[in-house]
Write an enzyme that holds these catalytic residues in place. Structure first.
Site, PDB file in Angstrom:
ATOM      1  N   CYS A 226       1.081  -1.154  -0.033  1.00  0.00           N
ATOM      2  CA  CYS A 226      -0.111  -0.023   0.078  1.00  0.00           C
ATOM      3  C   CYS A 226       0.771   1.295   0.004  1.00  0.00           C
ATOM      4  CB  CYS A 226      -0.981   0.093   1.300  1.00  0.00           C
ATOM      5  SG  CYS A 226      -2.239   1.150   0.926  1.00  0.00           S
TER       6      CYS A 226
ATOM      7  N   HIS B 126      -3.554  -5.250   0.811  1.00  0.00           N
ATOM      8  CA  HIS B 126      -3.150  -5.628   2.033  1.00  0.00           C
ATOM      9  C   HIS B 126      -2.913  -6.997   2.093  1.00  0.00           C
ATOM     10  CE1 HIS B 126      -2.724  -1.571   3.970  1.00  0.00           C
ATOM     11  NE2 HIS B 126      -3.621  -1.129   3.257  1.00  0.00           N
TER      12      HIS B 126
ATOM     13  N   GLU C 298      -1.592  -8.781   4.304  1.00  0.00           N
ATOM     14  CA  GLU C 298      -1.507  -9.051   5.568  1.00  0.00           C
ATOM     15  C   GLU C 298      -3.054  -9.250   6.045  1.00  0.00           C
ATOM     16  OE1 GLU C 298      -2.240  -4.573   5.799  1.00  0.00           O
ATOM     17  OE2 GLU C 298      -1.030  -5.987   4.585  1.00  0.00           O
TER      18      GLU C 298
END
Length: 239
Positions: A114, A209, A211
């Site tokens: 990002c 993202h 994660e």
């Protein structure tokens, strides 16, 4: 071989409340280190330091993740601030741009996530679109949308199909930095992944993202590249 050590840059908050404390804090959402661990790496956080320390710090890790966070200061890419651009994150900009430069110089595998992708683009002389209507609807809420890989790129080798990704951003890559290529796009044409092509080095940025996802393919590739660097370092005699 020990697990490769992946450094993750941190968010920097002036006020964070936890327990009875409310203090300045450097932190990272747990999804970052959990995904590194799931991909076979060990994680360490890299809070801001003096830019001159970047090469020293990278000499002690095998891979680098530049995490998400606030907008990169438009002054870094020669633009006038849009009123919708967030306040400058001067400390993070200075430290992370130094880390990116040191990673590129040393060949340390690098994944920008990002903001980290945008910082990578800026570090190589690229620019950003400061606001895209419709890419952020509800503050703090992740949305999902498809991205399409560009055939022949490293990202397309890792994720050859159109994939749904978790995303939260209002800025995007505009002019690509020197040597970078776009390796995935959203359906509206927004650049969603970038990379430095070629067999040497491993440098990838994703606008979403990972994660916040269970797909470890991109992270596993970073960890694998970091493992190669770690083995080379182990093989080189010291002194």
């Amino acid at each position: 071989m020990p697990r490769p050590l992946i450094g993750i840059t941190t968010y920097v908050e002036e006020s964070t409340r936890y327990g009875v404390w409310d203090l300045p804090t450097s932190l990272v959402p747990s999804g970052y280190y959990e995904l590194v661990q799931a991909a076979g790496g060990a994680a360490v956080l890299l809070p801001p330091d003096e830019p001159g320390a970047a090469a020293e710090v990278l000499g002690r890790v095998d891979g680098l993740i530049v995490a998400g966070g606030p907008d990169v200061d438009p002054a870094r890419y020669g633009a006038v601030r849009d009123p919708r651009t967030g306040a400058p994150a001067t400390v993070r900009d200075r430290w992370e741009l130094a880390l990116i430069g040191a990673a590129l110089e040393s060949g340390t595998p690098l994944l920008g996530i990002c903001r980290g992708m945008q910082a990578l683009n800026v570090a190589l002389g690229g620019t950003l679109i400061q606001h895209i209507d419709g890419h952020v609807d509800t503050p703090g809420v992740t949305s999902w949308h498809p991205v399409r890989p560009v055939p022949g790129t490293r990202y397309a080798e890792l994720v050859p199909e159109e994939a749904q990704v978790p995303t939260y951003h209002h800025q995007a890559v505009d002019r690509l930095g020197s040597g970078l290529v776009a390796s995935a796009y959203a359906l509206d044409g927004t650049v969603e992944a970038i990379e430095l092509p070629g067999p040497e080095g491993w440098v990838v940025g994703v606008q979403w993202h990972p994660e916040r996802d269970t797909d470890t393919r991109v992270m596993s590739a970073l960890v694998e590249a970091a493992s190669v660097l770690a083995s080379v370092r182990t093989a080189v005699p010291v002194g």
